[in-house]
Enzyme design. Structure first.
Site, mmCIF file in Angstrom:
data_model
loop_
_atom_site.group_PDB
_atom_site.id
_atom_site.type_symbol
_atom_site.label_atom_id
_atom_site.label_comp_id
_atom_site.label_asym_id
_atom_site.label_seq_id
_atom_site.Cartn_x
_atom_site.Cartn_y
_atom_site.Cartn_z
ATOM 1 N N GLU A 13 -31.784 79.493 -35.484
ATOM 2 C CA GLU A 13 -32.384 78.663 -34.428
ATOM 3 C C GLU A 13 -33.907 78.792 -34.407
ATOM 4 N N SER A 30 -22.552 82.320 -29.806
ATOM 5 C CA SER A 30 -22.804 81.371 -30.904
ATOM 6 C C SER A 30 -21.740 80.287 -30.930
ATOM 7 N N THR A 83 -29.110 73.520 -42.068
ATOM 8 C CA THR A 83 -29.709 74.418 -43.065
ATOM 9 C C THR A 83 -29.070 74.241 -44.435
ATOM 10 N N LEU A 113 -28.019 107.073 -27.687
ATOM 11 C CA LEU A 113 -26.617 107.433 -27.952
ATOM 12 C C LEU A 113 -26.446 108.400 -29.126
ATOM 13 N N GLY A 114 -27.545 108.774 -29.768
ATOM 14 C CA GLY A 114 -27.439 109.717 -30.887
ATOM 15 C C GLY A 114 -26.468 109.198 -31.942
ATOM 16 N N ILE A 126 -23.398 77.952 -42.029
ATOM 17 C CA ILE A 126 -22.975 77.082 -40.938
ATOM 18 C C ILE A 126 -21.904 77.761 -40.087
ATOM 19 N N THR A 139 -36.860 81.049 -36.828
ATOM 20 C CA THR A 139 -37.189 82.477 -36.910
ATOM 21 C C THR A 139 -38.277 82.802 -35.884
HETATM 22 P P1 TGC Z 1 -42.496 67.650 -37.294
HETATM 23 O O1 TGC Z 1 -43.231 66.777 -38.257
HETATM 24 O O2 TGC Z 1 -43.252 68.499 -36.359
HETATM 25 O O3 TGC Z 1 -41.465 66.756 -36.442
HETATM 26 C C1 TGC Z 1 -40.568 65.854 -37.043
HETATM 27 C C2 TGC Z 1 -39.992 64.982 -35.927
HETATM 28 O O4 TGC Z 1 -39.264 65.812 -35.014
HETATM 29 C C3 TGC Z 1 -39.887 65.777 -33.705
HETATM 30 N N1 TGC Z 1 -39.823 67.154 -33.181
HETATM 31 C C4 TGC Z 1 -38.993 67.500 -32.205
HETATM 32 N N2 TGC Z 1 -38.130 66.773 -31.472
HETATM 33 C C5 TGC Z 1 -37.416 67.435 -30.536
HETATM 34 N N3 TGC Z 1 -37.543 68.761 -30.331
HETATM 35 C C6 TGC Z 1 -38.390 69.516 -31.050
HETATM 36 N N4 TGC Z 1 -38.474 70.829 -30.834
HETATM 37 C C7 TGC Z 1 -39.163 68.899 -32.037
HETATM 38 N N5 TGC Z 1 -40.088 69.325 -32.937
HETATM 39 C C8 TGC Z 1 -40.489 68.241 -33.620
HETATM 40 C C9 TGC Z 1 -41.282 65.286 -33.949
HETATM 41 O O5 TGC Z 1 -41.810 64.655 -32.798
HETATM 42 C C10 TGC Z 1 -41.047 64.301 -35.079
HETATM 43 O O6 TGC Z 1 -40.444 63.141 -34.515
HETATM 44 P P2 TGC Z 1 -40.655 61.681 -35.155
HETATM 45 O O7 TGC Z 1 -39.927 60.757 -34.222
HETATM 46 O O8 TGC Z 1 -42.134 61.480 -35.186
HETATM 47 O O9 TGC Z 1 -40.052 61.722 -36.516
HETATM 48 O O10 TGC Z 1 -41.483 68.535 -38.146
HETATM 49 P P3 TGC Z 1 -41.769 69.635 -39.234
HETATM 50 O O11 TGC Z 1 -41.053 69.216 -40.479
HETATM 51 O O12 TGC Z 1 -43.242 69.910 -39.328
HETATM 52 O O13 TGC Z 1 -41.020 70.895 -38.643
HETATM 53 C C11 TGC Z 1 -41.374 71.492 -37.422
HETATM 54 C C12 TGC Z 1 -40.591 72.838 -37.256
HETATM 55 C C13 TGC Z 1 -41.012 73.852 -38.297
HETATM 56 C C14 TGC Z 1 -40.935 73.367 -35.867
HETATM 57 C C15 TGC Z 1 -39.077 72.577 -37.361
HETATM 58 O O14 TGC Z 1 -38.731 72.157 -38.609
HETATM 59 C C16 TGC Z 1 -38.246 73.779 -37.015
HETATM 60 O O15 TGC Z 1 -37.945 73.992 -35.854
HETATM 61 N N6 TGC Z 1 -37.775 74.586 -38.021
HETATM 62 C C17 TGC Z 1 -36.782 75.639 -37.779
HETATM 63 C C18 TGC Z 1 -35.416 75.210 -38.266
HETATM 64 C C19 TGC Z 1 -34.309 75.751 -37.423
HETATM 65 O O16 TGC Z 1 -34.489 76.260 -36.329
HETATM 66 N N7 TGC Z 1 -33.090 75.628 -37.903
HETATM 67 C C20 TGC Z 1 -31.927 75.994 -37.120
HETATM 68 C C21 TGC Z 1 -30.656 75.488 -37.739
HETATM 69 S S1 TGC Z 1 -29.260 75.510 -36.643
HETATM 70 C C22 TGC Z 1 -28.914 77.103 -36.378
HETATM 71 O O17 TGC Z 1 -29.606 77.981 -36.773
HETATM 72 C C23 TGC Z 1 -27.678 77.412 -35.581
HETATM 73 S S2 TGC Z 1 -27.418 79.099 -35.395
HETATM 74 C C24 TGC Z 1 -26.018 79.253 -34.505
HETATM 75 C C25 TGC Z 1 -26.268 79.451 -33.020
HETATM 76 O O18 TGC Z 1 -27.095 78.755 -32.422
HETATM 77 O O19 TGC Z 1 -25.650 80.289 -32.419
HETATM 78 P P1 FAD Z 2 -36.571 80.939 -44.591
HETATM 79 O O1 FAD Z 2 -36.917 79.674 -43.909
HETATM 80 O O2 FAD Z 2 -36.522 80.955 -46.077
HETATM 81 O O3 FAD Z 2 -37.568 82.059 -44.095
HETATM 82 C C1 FAD Z 2 -37.770 83.305 -44.775
HETATM 83 C C2 FAD Z 2 -38.965 84.008 -44.127
HETATM 84 O O4 FAD Z 2 -40.140 83.203 -44.283
HETATM 85 C C3 FAD Z 2 -38.772 84.193 -42.611
HETATM 86 O O5 FAD Z 2 -39.306 85.417 -42.227
HETATM 87 C C4 FAD Z 2 -39.589 83.044 -42.024
HETATM 88 O O6 FAD Z 2 -40.056 83.312 -40.713
HETATM 89 C C5 FAD Z 2 -40.742 82.960 -43.019
HETATM 90 N N1 FAD Z 2 -41.382 81.641 -43.016
HETATM 91 C C6 FAD Z 2 -40.823 80.439 -43.291
HETATM 92 N N2 FAD Z 2 -41.723 79.453 -43.142
HETATM 93 C C7 FAD Z 2 -42.886 80.034 -42.764
HETATM 94 C C8 FAD Z 2 -44.197 79.561 -42.449
HETATM 95 N N3 FAD Z 2 -44.484 78.249 -42.446
HETATM 96 N N4 FAD Z 2 -45.128 80.448 -42.090
HETATM 97 C C9 FAD Z 2 -44.840 81.776 -42.038
HETATM 98 N N5 FAD Z 2 -43.626 82.294 -42.333
HETATM 99 C C10 FAD Z 2 -42.664 81.434 -42.687
HETATM 100 N N6 FAD Z 2 -28.001 76.794 -39.705
HETATM 101 C C11 FAD Z 2 -27.384 75.634 -39.375
HETATM 102 O O7 FAD Z 2 -27.851 74.552 -39.712
HETATM 103 N N7 FAD Z 2 -26.234 75.658 -38.640
HETATM 104 C C12 FAD Z 2 -25.647 76.817 -38.234
HETATM 105 O O8 FAD Z 2 -24.605 76.788 -37.558
HETATM 106 C C13 FAD Z 2 -26.274 78.047 -38.592
HETATM 107 N N8 FAD Z 2 -25.679 79.227 -38.255
HETATM 108 C C14 FAD Z 2 -26.207 80.401 -38.721
HETATM 109 C C15 FAD Z 2 -25.528 81.592 -38.508
HETATM 110 C C16 FAD Z 2 -26.034 82.791 -39.013
HETATM 111 C C17 FAD Z 2 -25.278 84.062 -38.822
HETATM 112 C C18 FAD Z 2 -27.274 82.799 -39.694
HETATM 113 C C19 FAD Z 2 -27.866 84.091 -40.205
HETATM 114 C C20 FAD Z 2 -27.969 81.619 -39.908
HETATM 115 C C21 FAD Z 2 -27.424 80.396 -39.447
HETATM 116 N N9 FAD Z 2 -28.070 79.188 -39.707
HETATM 117 C C22 FAD Z 2 -27.468 77.998 -39.347
HETATM 118 C C23 FAD Z 2 -29.259 79.142 -40.554
HETATM 119 C C24 FAD Z 2 -30.547 79.516 -39.846
HETATM 120 O O9 FAD Z 2 -30.950 78.509 -38.971
HETATM 121 C C25 FAD Z 2 -31.615 79.812 -40.913
HETATM 122 O O10 FAD Z 2 -31.258 81.034 -41.502
HETATM 123 C C26 FAD Z 2 -33.015 79.871 -40.327
HETATM 124 O O11 FAD Z 2 -33.444 78.598 -39.907
HETATM 125 C C27 FAD Z 2 -34.043 80.435 -41.330
HETATM 126 O O12 FAD Z 2 -33.919 79.833 -42.589
HETATM 127 P P2 FAD Z 2 -33.812 80.754 -43.922
HETATM 128 O O13 FAD Z 2 -32.762 81.781 -43.662
HETATM 129 O O14 FAD Z 2 -33.645 79.838 -45.046
HETATM 130 O O15 FAD Z 2 -35.193 81.510 -44.009
#
Ligand code: TGC
Ligand code: FAD
Length: 396
Positions: free
Chosen positions: A375, A103, A144, A350-351, A175, A377
């Site tokens: 990244e 991470s 987030t 591993l029990g 974060i 769900t």
């Molecule tokens: P949508 O309307 O589909 O798209 C909005 C704009 O974004 C573009 N786009 C992308 N561009 C690049 N890569 C992708 N994978 C893209 N997906 C969509 C799209 O073309 C559009 O562009 P524009 O120019 O027309 O504005 O967006 P939506 O609001 O319907 O959302 C789509 C969805 C649900 C897939 C997206 O919001 C999503 O992936 N949600 C999950 C959020 C997430 O993964 N958060 C992670 C936070 S960071 C983190 O967790 C770090 S953990 C620490 C570690 O990594 O170790």
């Molecule tokens: P929610 O979005 O509230 O989801 C709750 C449940 O609802 C999940 O089971 C989900 O799959 C489900 N759900 C949501 N939408 C739908 C749908 N449309 N249809 C069906 N099911 C749905 N974020 C950052 O920006 N930067 C970071 O560095 C970062 N680091 C992290 C480190 C850790 C240890 C953790 C745990 C999280 C981190 N995150 C970070 C946040 C992470 O990206 C979010 O937790 C993740 O995107 C899910 O958001 P949420 O926890 O709010 O769950």
């Protein structure tokens, strides 16, 4: 068709399908260097870090910088310019140590550095990337929020223009590395779309608070970022993007690393279970001699090899410039779910010992509960694949 005459090489539990031969010498060298680092520096300590809920992030960042793994798949600005496959192999070895270490590297290289590298100005790149590649400055990525996780488009953090400056207010949640970062890449809604800002530590109005009581990713710092009317010059804005495409493009990079990394965690659990099953005797025989345990071991080995092949295919596609976000979704969904199943099976082999930090298994298992959530769900990735298969979005 010619018939091969040489005998096939002997089977090796650690690489059953001989995937190693599909790698180049350079890729193997990088993999082995990172593996040795993890063996010497991470594995002996990570159980204690996990137990204590802390990690020497600054020290690790410097070591990882010396290893050239921070932003290693980026070109220029002190970055190694390695292939995507080499970067993936590094993630696999790091996560075989601990998901928290992978991470640290993912957030640094694929999120914070990539955001600046892809969407930043020349000045921003010159200022931050060399220090971040060296591990002298840690970066975090604030997307987030408490009420905006899977749906980052609903974020409430706002940026508004004030003369030549911007005023940014809001709260970011979960974060990674928040409180130990020299710089935060923060995403905010504005009248001009979703904007990214490079926010240095110590900027007035910008504070962090660590999140405690985690039972997963304990060898990783997780923080809240609080932005209270933070004034930033326009030069702090990432100038090349103004939509959700900005942060989502960074997520593609980090998710790709997780496809490899999760399989590294699974491999570590499989190896622990295989070795334990041969040493542990019950009913006068090693437990490895019982069919039920062999079935578990066969499942684990299959899943580790399957996951590695999927990761390698994505690596080759990425190196060719032919990868799509939906490919990465399939890799993350399948490999993280598979890794969780491997860890759960290994824990049972591993029990009672499987529940302690003397072995890596429950640590990996608990970590993967974060990995399957962050990244994107598993549900989000299933919906992305579903949309690609059917042409119908089921997100809303
Ligand atoms: P949508 O309307 O589909 O798209 C909005 C704009 O974004 C573009 N786009 C992308 N561009 C690049 N890569 C992708 N994978 C893209 N997906 C969509 C799209 O073309 C559009 O562009 P524009 O120019 O027309 O504005 O967006 P939506 O609001 O319907 O959302 C789509 C969805 C649900 C897939 C997206 O919001 C999503 O992936 N949600 C999950 C959020 C997430 O993964 N958060 C992670 C936070 S960071 C983190 O967790 C770090 S953990 C620490 C570690 O990594 O170790
Ligand atoms: P929610 O979005 O509230 O989801 C709750 C449940 O609802 C999940 O089971 C989900 O799959 C489900 N759900 C949501 N939408 C739908 C749908 N449309 N249809 C069906 N099911 C749905 N974020 C950052 O920006 N930067 C970071 O560095 C970062 N680091 C992290 C480190 C850790 C240890 C953790 C745990 C999280 C981190 N995150 C970070 C946040 C992470 O990206 C979010 O937790 C993740 O995107 C899910 O958001 P949420 O926890 O709010 O769950």
């Amino acid at each position: 068709m010619s018939t091969p005459t040489a005998a096939p090489p002997a089977l090796r539990p650690e690489d059953f399908l001989n995937i190693d031969r599909m790698l180049s010498d350079e890729e193997r060298d990088i993999r082995d260097t990172v593996r040795a680092y993890v063996r010497d520096k991470i594995t002996p300590n990570v159980g204690d870090w996990f137990e204590e809920g802390q990690v020497p992030a600054a020290e690790l960042a410097k070591e990882l910088g010396s290893l050239n793994v921070l932003g290693m798949h980026l070109e220029g600005y002190g970055c190694a310019g390695a292939s995507a496959t080499a970067y993936g192999l590094a993630c696999m070895e790091l996560e075989a140590g601990d998901s928290g270490i992978r991470s640290l590297v993912s957030v640094q290289g694929s999120l914070a550095m990539f955001a600046i590298w892809k969407w930043g100005s020349e000045e921003q790149k010159q200022e931050w990337l060399p220090r971040m590649a060296a591990g002298d400055a840690i970066g975090c990525f604030g997307l987030t929020e408490p009420d905006a996780g899977s749906d980052p488009g609903s974020m409430r953090t706002r940026a508004r223009r004030d003369g030549d400056d911007w005023i940014v207010s809001g709260q970011k949640m979960w974060i990674t590395n928040g409180s130990v970062s020299e710089v935060a890449v923060v995403w905010a809604q504005s009248d001009e779309g979703v904007l990214g800002f490079v926010v240095p530590k110590g900027t007035k109005g910008f504070t962090t608070q660590d999140i405690h009581k985690k039972l997963s990713l304990r060898a990783s710092i997780t923080s809240e970022l609080l932005l209270d009317e933070v004034r930033l010059p326009d030069s702090a804005r990432l100038p090349l993007v103004s939509s959700l495409k900005g942060p989502l493009s960074c997520l593609n990079e980090a998710r790709y690393g997780i496809v490899w990394g999760a399989t590294g965690a699974a491999r570590a659990c499989f190896e622990a279970a295989l070795s334990y099953s041969k040493e542990r005797t019950q009913f006068d025989k090693p437990i490895a001699s019982y069919q039920i345990q062999q079935q578990k071991l066969a499942f684990m080995a299959t899943e580790v090899n399957r996951g590695t092949l999927v990761a390698l295919q994505l690596g080759r596609l990425k190196d060719e410039g032919a990868i799509r976000p939906e490919h990465v979704s399939m890799g993350k969904l399948g490999n993280v779910n598979g890794a969780l199943e491997v860890c759960r099976n290994a824990r049972q082999v591993l029990g009672a010992n499987g529940i302690t930090l003397e072995y890596p298994v429950i640590r990996h298992m608990n970590n993967l509960e974060s990995v399957v959530t962050y990244e994107g769900t598993a549900d989000v990735h299933a919906l992305s694949i579903g949309q690609a298969l059917t042409g119908i979005s089921a997100f809303r």
